[in-house]
Enzyme design. Sequence first.
Site, PDB file in Angstrom:
ATOM      1  CB  ALA A 108      -0.789   0.150   1.089  1.00 17.61           C
ATOM      2  CG  MET A 109       2.370   5.325  -2.141  1.00 22.41           C
ATOM      3  SD  MET A 109       3.821   5.234  -1.599  1.00 22.41           S
ATOM      4  CE  MET A 109       3.879   6.880  -0.963  1.00 22.41           C
ATOM      5  CD  GLU A 110       3.707   6.202   2.800  1.00 23.33           C
ATOM      6  OE1 GLU A 110       3.702   5.175   2.502  1.00 23.33           O
ATOM      7  OE2 GLU A 110       4.848   6.545   3.078  1.00 23.33           O
ATOM      8  CG  HIS A 123       2.372   0.562   7.313  1.00 25.28           C
ATOM      9  ND1 HIS A 123       3.903   0.271   7.855  1.00 25.28           N
ATOM     10  CD2 HIS A 123       3.177   1.128   5.947  1.00 25.28           C
ATOM     11  CE1 HIS A 123       5.117   0.559   7.878  1.00 25.28           C
ATOM     12  NE2 HIS A 123       4.637   1.093   6.177  1.00 25.28           N
ATOM     13  CD  GLU A 124       0.733   2.024   3.746  1.00 23.71           C
ATOM     14  OE1 GLU A 124       1.085   3.467   3.496  1.00 23.71           O
ATOM     15  OE2 GLU A 124       1.362   1.666   3.843  1.00 23.71           O
TER      16      GLU A 124
HETATM   17  N1  TRP Z   1       5.917   3.549   0.771  1.00 25.93           N
HETATM   18  C1  TRP Z   1       5.088   1.934   1.329  1.00 25.93           C
HETATM   19  C2  TRP Z   1       4.409   1.789   2.517  1.00 25.93           C
HETATM   20  O1  TRP Z   1       5.659   1.471   2.980  1.00 25.93           O
HETATM   21  C3  TRP Z   1       5.784   0.776  -0.097  1.00 25.93           C
HETATM   22  C4  TRP Z   1       5.550   1.068  -0.949  1.00 25.93           C
HETATM   23  C5  TRP Z   1       6.733   1.818  -1.538  1.00 25.93           C
HETATM   24  C6  TRP Z   1       5.459   1.487  -2.686  1.00 25.93           C
HETATM   25  N2  TRP Z   1       7.670   1.777  -2.748  1.00 25.93           N
HETATM   26  C7  TRP Z   1       6.238   1.256  -2.959  1.00 25.93           C
HETATM   27  C8  TRP Z   1       3.915   0.654  -2.315  1.00 25.93           C
HETATM   28  C9  TRP Z   1       6.422   1.388  -4.451  1.00 25.93           C
HETATM   29  C10 TRP Z   1       3.849   0.569  -3.690  1.00 25.93           C
HETATM   30  C11 TRP Z   1       4.926   0.878  -5.239  1.00 25.93           C
HETATM   31  O2  TRP Z   1       3.343   1.815   2.740  1.00 25.93           O
HETATM   32 ZN    ZN Z   2       5.480   2.873   5.046  1.00 26.55          ZN
END
Ligand code: TRP
Ligand code: ZN
Length: 931
Positions: free
Chosen positions: A285-287, A320-321
């Site tokens: 996932a992505m925050e 986490h996010e």
């Molecule tokens: N920052 C995201 C997390 O740890 C993960 C993440 C980093 C990510 N690069 C990405 C997700 C590229 C998808 C694609 O929560």
């Molecule tokens: Zn993260």
Amino acid sequence: MTTNLRSKTASTVTYRADYTQPNYWVDSVSMIFDLHATHTCIATTSILRHRENAPSILEWVGDTSKGGIVLEEISINGTILTANEFNINADTGILSVLNMPKTNLTDSITVKVKTVVNPTDNTTLMGLYASQGNLFTQCEAEGFRRITYAPDRPDVMSRYTVILCADKNQYPVLLSNGNLIFSGDMPTDNQRHYAVWQDPHPKPSYLFAIVAGDLAVNETWIDNPYVNNGRSLLQIYTRPADQLATQWALDSLKASITWDLHTFGRYLDLERYMVVAVGDFNMGAMENKGLNIFNTAYVLAHPETATDTDFNNVEAVIGHEYFHNWTGNRITCRDWFQLTLKEGLTVYRDQLFSADQAAGFGHAVLSEVAVSSAKAVCRINDVITLKAAQFGEDMGPMAHPVRPDSFEEISNFYTATVYEKGAEIIRMQALLANAATPTGDGFRRGMDIYFERYDGQAVTCDDFLHAISEGSGVDLSQFKRWYEQAGTPIVTAMGIYDATAKRYTLTLQQRNPSVGIEIANLALTKPPLHIPVLMGLLNQEGVINSTFNGQCTDEHLLHLTQIEQVFVFEGVTSQPVPSLLRHFSAPVKLQYQYSHTDLALLLSRDSDAFNRWEAIQRLYERWIFAYYENTSSAIDSSVLTNLLANIVCRTLTPILNDINLAAAFKATLLNVPVYNTLADSIADNLRPHALYAARESVINQLAQGLKNTLPILYEQLSNHAPYSPDSTQAGTRALRNTVLMLWLRTGDRIAVQHAQGQYRRTHNMTNRIAALSGLLQHTVINEIDELLPEADDFYLRFEDNDLVIDKWFALQATLPYVKISFIQTLLAHPAFKWTTPNRMRSVVFRVCFANPVLFHTEAGYDFWLNSLEQLIAINPDVAARLARAMDLWQRYEPSLAQAMYAKIQQALKLPDLPNGVAEILNKALLNKYSI
Ligand code: TRP
Ligand code: ZN
């Protein structure tokens, strides 16, 4: 001017020591997206501010590969640049303007960039891409440069305004970060509509996001005194068919918000918090600020289609996010070398959250025993992950400090080391900081200082350490070495008891040999680390008090700061057995010559549930290695295996019947160490087939030893309450299903009937897939060479649910005694898809990372090479992950090591090899590892 050149073909190393600030800051960005599936035009206007004394040179970056950007036009302060007024480096993708307008400090410069991208051709899933007819973005780490030319570095933080225009029918929902300002129909075209979004918080480009598509929403309002109108809107967006499975994610989001406020005083700073699920996604996932984008696997959870583990994962990743909103977004990283600043800290926070939730935070009041065993089970699972994923990494060619010193491709450094070991490093700081303050809240005080001091900034790991040190008064100057050294330290312990003086003397030694790229650096020294060792002493009756440093208690925190150090305990009335490294207080390998009976004592009597589990893990390891050694030597080890079987089964039986212990904890005791962890303790000449077989023998012998208890337990543990994912109910299911798996291994026909019955009658995925998996394993054991009726039934039942079909593929790809031809039939299945990472991983990654018997054959290695070739053409980041299956080739028995070596060499000759893949393969060839 247009360019079709591939960017980033030259392999370049970036060094942490080379950090310099950018020449221009970007205060605000406004973007207009004219969205079309195959042709999206983006007009970006940036307002720049020159950094004092910096050169007047603009250096931005773009990525043109696989559906990435085509530059249409760039203008500065209203004047379009001609081809000779800027340069684009075809290798690095860097756009430079050497003659930027000279400005006073207060003047701003306006840069407008027009680009075109093709979301449908973008199979990399970085930048703007299409998934199942909808459009999504992924910008971390370096995806924004696939949307427009930009600084695209985390220390450049800007205020964004985004206008999205799209077809009303195809993309009825238009989202971006922040608040929706206006929306409506396009005056010029009644098929199209628009939405204007504004994010009040400045952010780095990696947190930028847009979504456009046909999505349904499950939403709720919460009271929130920290925002303007006193309440916030929480939303979970999915494809309409998935809406039924969104309630758990929404509940988890609410729980995360409550928990962070309660635990760290961190509030939600947004009026609107959106989570969007997408089926095609490179990671979990992505925050993105206010607009998290999630792999469907970490959003959707319905009892009929998701297991208890899935429910836990959704809760953990939602947490986490959400926690990133402060640790990552409000305070971000100065550069990507600091990645663990946000990731290690946020993993630590999500681990705490999950443990508190399992212990009933905010709802049911559990007994003290139940709370501590629920937390211990969480800790055990975190440590299983750490050991299985990170310890191996830390002895291979990709070993790196949690804060690396160099990289070629940053996406290769989203690793177990940065995340999981990074979290351990925060956990140790919390332990030290809390122990240093009489009130026990030193870590919280340090965190408060961190948030207070660095809010709105892009900072470094040093800044974090300073805040924790200041808040707690603890000196972290030596501790800081944990950020600098790669490798898993080895701590050796030796105890001497003096009965007359009633004194116990414990000697601890530490060493941390060079690993990975450290080995090439002959000048490197690795001075001793500050290792917190939490411990206690036991005698035959159980835990005892002892006096250390003037304190008489049953638990002590030792600070191992030297290479060798002696700790003296007084008032020890009988020969003790030490319980060391309680809660796994440091990510090290602990060596101590425990006797089998010492371990049995720890298993039955230690007050630390984690170390009870550790004790049985050590017994299992000895037992497994007794089988493993036996396959290579003439010595009959059956005496030893029988002895260990007796000790384990005799000690386990009363524990399994102890009504005061949580079922989830008992289940962890019945699980033998995972294959990866076992393999990591074999330095060379590893025989994977023999090791796998040895592990199987122990599971079978364990099942035989517990034969009489298993049917009784299976019966006792049945539960007819309506499904709930809570830790008590899930723990009971986990134990019962482990019992069923063991019972099946005894060859009892009744067990098979129970498994078949459970498969048919249950209403939840946890029980259904456990039964199916048990039956599949059983079939293999009996060498029946046809697919089970249950497996066919499972496919037909869940045909329309992608996540469940992923499980169906994964189960089969993990069967140990199938041939690659069987895997080929999975690849040929109409539901298999190379371009969807979840589906691809459910087969390909399973074979290469989770099926050692199948992988470690000539055909398995060929399969790896062919798969790598396929993926290189589709998704370089995911291909680089697959490349890592060969990391530890040198530790295998010579015939396998040679075959792996040859395959790596062949892979390096593949055409159009992305830098990320090349980095992994080259490191694998060039670096020797040690253990
Ligand atoms: N920052 C995201 C997390 O740890 C993960 C993440 C980093 C990510 N690069 C990405 C997700 C590229 C998808 C694609 O929560
Ligand atoms: Zn993260």
